[in-house]
Design a protein around this motif. Structure first.
Motif, short mmCIF file in Angstrom:
data_model
loop_
_atom_site.label_atom_id
_atom_site.label_comp_id
_atom_site.label_asym_id
_atom_site.label_seq_id
_atom_site.Cartn_x
_atom_site.Cartn_y
_atom_site.Cartn_z
N GLU A 1 -9.17 1.67 16.71
CA GLU A 1 -8.24 2.13 15.55
C GLU A 1 -7.13 1.02 15.57
O GLU A 1 -6.34 0.89 14.60
N ILE A 2 -6.76 0.30 16.75
CA ILE A 2 -5.52 -0.40 16.69
C ILE A 2 -5.67 -1.42 15.73
O ILE A 2 -4.73 -2.01 15.15
N HIS A 3 -7.17 -2.08 15.34
CA HIS A 3 -6.99 -3.03 14.40
C HIS A 3 -6.85 -2.68 13.12
O HIS A 3 -6.62 -3.68 12.22
N GLN A 4 -6.76 -1.44 12.91
CA GLN A 4 -6.40 -1.14 11.26
C GLN A 4 -4.78 -0.73 11.14
O GLN A 4 -4.58 -0.56 10.05
N LEU A 5 -4.10 -1.23 12.25
CA LEU A 5 -2.52 -0.99 12.09
C LEU A 5 -1.78 -2.25 11.96
O LEU A 5 -2.47 -3.34 12.34
N SER A 6 -0.92 -2.33 11.23
CA SER A 6 0.22 -3.33 11.21
C SER A 6 1.49 -3.03 12.20
O SER A 6 1.71 -1.80 12.47
N VAL A 7 2.19 -3.76 12.25
CA VAL A 7 3.37 -3.81 12.70
C VAL A 7 4.14 -2.64 12.05
O VAL A 7 4.87 -1.78 13.04
N TRP A 8 4.19 -2.56 10.86
CA TRP A 8 5.03 -1.37 10.35
C TRP A 8 4.53 0.06 10.52
O TRP A 8 5.24 0.90 10.02
N ASP A 9 3.27 0.16 11.12
CA ASP A 9 2.65 1.47 11.10
C ASP A 9 2.95 2.12 12.49
O ASP A 9 2.88 3.26 12.78
N ILE A 10 3.60 1.37 13.44
CA ILE A 10 3.96 1.74 14.76
C ILE A 10 5.36 1.94 15.02
O ILE A 10 5.90 2.25 15.93
N HIS A 11 6.41 1.97 14.19
CA HIS A 11 7.57 2.19 14.24
C HIS A 11 8.23 3.45 13.40
O HIS A 11 7.90 3.49 12.31
N ALA A 12 9.20 3.99 14.09
CA ALA A 12 9.92 5.13 13.28
C ALA A 12 10.54 4.51 12.13
O ALA A 12 11.06 3.54 12.03
N ALA A 13 10.77 5.42 11.06
CA ALA A 13 11.39 5.10 9.86
C ALA A 13 12.86 4.75 10.03
O ALA A 13 13.30 3.68 9.48
N GLU A 14 13.41 5.25 11.05
CA GLU A 14 14.91 5.03 11.45
C GLU A 14 15.06 3.49 11.78
O GLU A 14 16.12 2.99 11.23
N ASP A 15 14.23 2.83 12.43
CA ASP A 15 14.35 1.58 12.69
C ASP A 15 13.60 0.45 11.98
O ASP A 15 13.53 -0.68 12.13
#
Length: 267
Positions: free
Chosen positions: A71-85
């Motif tokens: 599943e990791i391969h389906q993600l980008s950097v933008w998918d793993i950080h909270a909206a506030e950051d």
């Protein structure tokens, strides 16, 4: 001997992995890189420098995020950080991808289930073969942040306490007094550091009584009693006191804590 887990500082891990990845002996460097990568207790992820997509994550990173390695391969950097950051990440990740060195930062990381944890994050560009990638290291500091908050609350409670608080080392030398102590006795913290609380004694309490207090404390007992003490200006005050020993995990006494409630007006 097997692969050992790695608890090095983030900078050291990043430097070691980068150095291994850039070795000329590709077979040897690949084995060493994978051993450190797979065995690290910190989350490590490799990110494509052009599309910012996650290309590989170690087991710890998958565990932290709640995603499988596929599943990791389906993600980008933008998918793993909270909206506030996200504003910070969108502004700074391209700098990292361009090769710019950045400091370790604290970021809120988004799990698959929507939960958020706080991590120290460090990123740098590395080369594996002919391919450039950003290697980002995530260290979960959620529990540390909770502990720090807990300590801050306790510290504020002691600082604002209406009772006198005295903390000494195992030899009964003062290491801390709260503002109430200064207000009542007239002694500032710097004046009493390293001194014995007996500087306050009025002379009305026999030496034998102080010896009994010490014996009770070293036995692990909580001593409760009454003090008739002298302030810096020579005035006297009465206080009900409780003194207890603080111990470490090994059961060794590390400090003595004394709390005094003023009773002068009542007396």
């Amino acid at each position: 001997t097997g692969v050992q887990t790695c608890a090095l500082p983030i900078y050291n891990i990043s430097h070691a992995l980068a150095a291994i990845a850039q070795q000329k002996s590709l077979v040897e460097s690949e084995h060493r890189f994978r051993a450190l990568f797979e065995g690290s207790i910190d989350g490590i992820v490799l990110v494509d420098v052009t599309g910012y997509r996650l290309t590989m994550a170690n087991p710890r990173m998958c565990e932290m995020l709640g995603y499988s390695s596929k599943e990791i391969h389906q993600l980008s950097v933008w998918d793993i950080h909270a909206a506030e950051d996200m504003p910070f990440v969108r502004q700074n990740f391209p700098k990292v991808a361009s090769g710019e060195r950045t400091d370790t930062v604290e970021l809120r990381v988004l799990r698959k289930d929507g939960g958020i944890f706080t991590a120290e994050v460090s990123g740098r560009v590395i080369e594996i073969g002919q391919q450039k990638m950003v290697m980002a290291i995530f260290r979960d500091i959620t529990e540390r942040k909770k502990a720090e908050q807990h300590i801050r609350v306790l510290s504020q409670a002691v600082e604002s306490s209406p009772s006198i608080v005295i903390l000494t080392d195992p030899d009964a030398n003062i290491v801390y007094v709260n503002p109430k102590f200064t207000e009542v006795t007239g002694y500032g913290l710097e004046e009493v550091l390293g001194l014995n609380p007996r500087i306050l004694k009025s002379g009305e309490i026999a030496t034998e009584e102080y010896q009994q207090i010490w014996q009770s404390l070293t036995k692990g007992e909580v001593w409760r009693g009454e003090f008739y003490n002298r302030k810096k200006n020579g005035e006297f005050y009465w206080a009900d006191a409780a003194i207890t020993a603080l111990r470490n995990d090994a059961g060794e006494i590390t400090h003595f804590l004394g709390v005094q409630e003023l009773t002068t007006e009542r007396k």
